[in-house]
Design a protein around this motif. Structure first.
Motif, PDB file in Angstrom:
ATOM      1  N   ARG A  95       0.950  -1.145  -0.047  1.00 29.51           N
ATOM      2  CA  ARG A  95       0.014  -0.162   0.048  1.00 29.51           C
ATOM      3  C   ARG A  95       0.757   1.145   0.050  1.00 29.51           C
TER       4      ARG A  95
ATOM      5  N   LEU B  25       1.157   3.950  -3.117  1.00 28.72           N
ATOM      6  CA  LEU B  25       0.661   5.334  -2.781  1.00 28.72           C
ATOM      7  C   LEU B  25       1.827   6.361  -3.216  1.00 28.72           C
TER       8      LEU B  25
ATOM      9  N   LEU C 157       0.822   8.929  -5.913  1.00 28.04           N
ATOM     10  CA  LEU C 157       0.437  10.225  -5.420  1.00 28.04           C
ATOM     11  C   LEU C 157       1.377  11.207  -5.403  1.00 28.04           C
TER      12      LEU C 157
ATOM     13  N   GLN D  77     -10.322   1.498  -1.565  1.00 26.40           N
ATOM     14  CA  GLN D  77      -9.769   2.687  -0.893  1.00 26.40           C
ATOM     15  C   GLN D  77      -8.173   3.002  -1.777  1.00 26.40           C
TER      16      GLN D  77
ATOM     17  N   GLU E   2      -7.521   6.014  -4.146  1.00 26.16           N
ATOM     18  CA  GLU E   2      -6.504   7.072  -3.816  1.00 26.16           C
ATOM     19  C   GLU E   2      -5.362   7.064  -4.878  1.00 26.16           C
ATOM     20  N   CYS E   3      -5.156   6.273  -5.445  1.00 24.10           N
ATOM     21  CA  CYS E   3      -4.001   6.188  -6.586  1.00 24.10           C
ATOM     22  C   CYS E   3      -4.750   6.767  -7.932  1.00 24.10           C
TER      23      CYS E   3
END
Length: 202
Positions: A64, A68, A72, A94, A98-99
Motif C-alpha cells: 500500500r 501510494l 500520489l 480505497q 486514492e491512486c
C-alpha cells in the motif's frame, strides 16, 4: 471515436507492475495479442516509466505505502492507470480510489474485459487531457483580459481617455509593435508602477 481508440492501442506503451506469476504472464500475453508494447516491472519501481501511456499495477495491501508513494499526487500528465485486484474489499478499493485508477481488472486474469478496460481508461484519460487544455486556455484568457483591463484603467486615468479609446490605443500600439495586446498591457502596467512607486525610506 471508439474505433480510433481501439486502433490506437496498437503499439501503445504499457508498463505492467505485476509479479511474474501466472496472472502476470497472462496479462502480458493478452496485452501483446491486442497489439500493445509491454514493459514488465517487478518489484515496484521508484518511478513510473515516463514513456508509458498506460500503467497496469497489481494492488496489494502489503504494498500500500509503496503504491501510494508511486502514484500520489495524481497529476494530469500521469499515464492512465488500471488496477489489478484479487478482492473487492473496502481497504483494497480505497487504495484503488486514492491512486487515481481509471479501471479495475480482476484476478484471475482473463482476456474478456481487458480490451474494454483499456479503451475506457484511455478515453477518460484523453477527455481529462482535453479538459485540462481548455482550462489552461481559459486561465490564460482570463489573465490576459485582467491585464488589458488594468492597462485600460491606467490610460483612462493618466491620459483622460474613454474606455473605448484606451482599448483602441492598446490595440493599435500592440499591432504596430506586432506583439499580443496582453504583452503590451503588461508593459504599460510595469511602466506605470515604476513611475508611481515611491522610494523606500532610508
Amino acid at each position: 471515436m471508439a474505433t480510433r481508440l481501439i486502433r490506437d492501442l496498437k503499439g501503445l506503451r504499457v508498463q505492467v507492475l505485476h509479479p511474474p506469476d501466472t496472472d502476470g504472464m497472462r496479462l502480458i500475453e493478452h496485452l501483446r495479442r491486442i497489439g500493445c508494447t509491454c514493459e514488465a516491472t517487478w518489484p515496484l519501481p521508484d518511478a513510473i516509466d515516463p514513456s508509458a501511456s498506460v500503467v497496469i499495477a497489481a494492488i496489494e495491501q502489503e504494498n500500500r505505502d509503496k503504491i501510494l508513494d508511486l502514484f500520489l499526487p495524481v497529476e494530469s500528465s500521469d499515464p492512465a492507470l488500471l488496477a489489478v485486484v484479487s478482492f473487492e474489499d473496502p481497504s483494497t478499493l480505497q487504495i484503488v480510489l486514492e491512486c487515481g485508477a481509471l479501471g479495475v481488472i480482476e484476478r484471475p486474469i482473463r482476456p474478456f474485459g481487458l480490451l474494454t478496460n483499456l479503451v475506457i481508461a484511455r478515453s477518460i484519460w484523453l477527455d481529462r487531457q482535453n479538459a485540462n487544455k481548455r482550462i489552461r486556455k481559459l486561465e490564460r484568457r482570463l489573465t490576459s483580459n485582467n491585464q488589458i483591463a488594468k492597462a485600460k484603467a491606467i490610460l483612462m486615468q493618466t491620459q483622460s481617455l474613454t474606455e473605448d479609446a484606451a482599448y483602441d490605443s492598446i490595440r493599435k500600439r500592440a499591432m504596430a509593435k506586432r506583439i499580443p495586446m496582453d504583452e503590451l498591457a503588461s508593459a504599460i502596467i510595469n511602466a506605470h508602477e515604476l513611475l508611481t512607486s515611491r522610494p523606500s525610506d532610508e
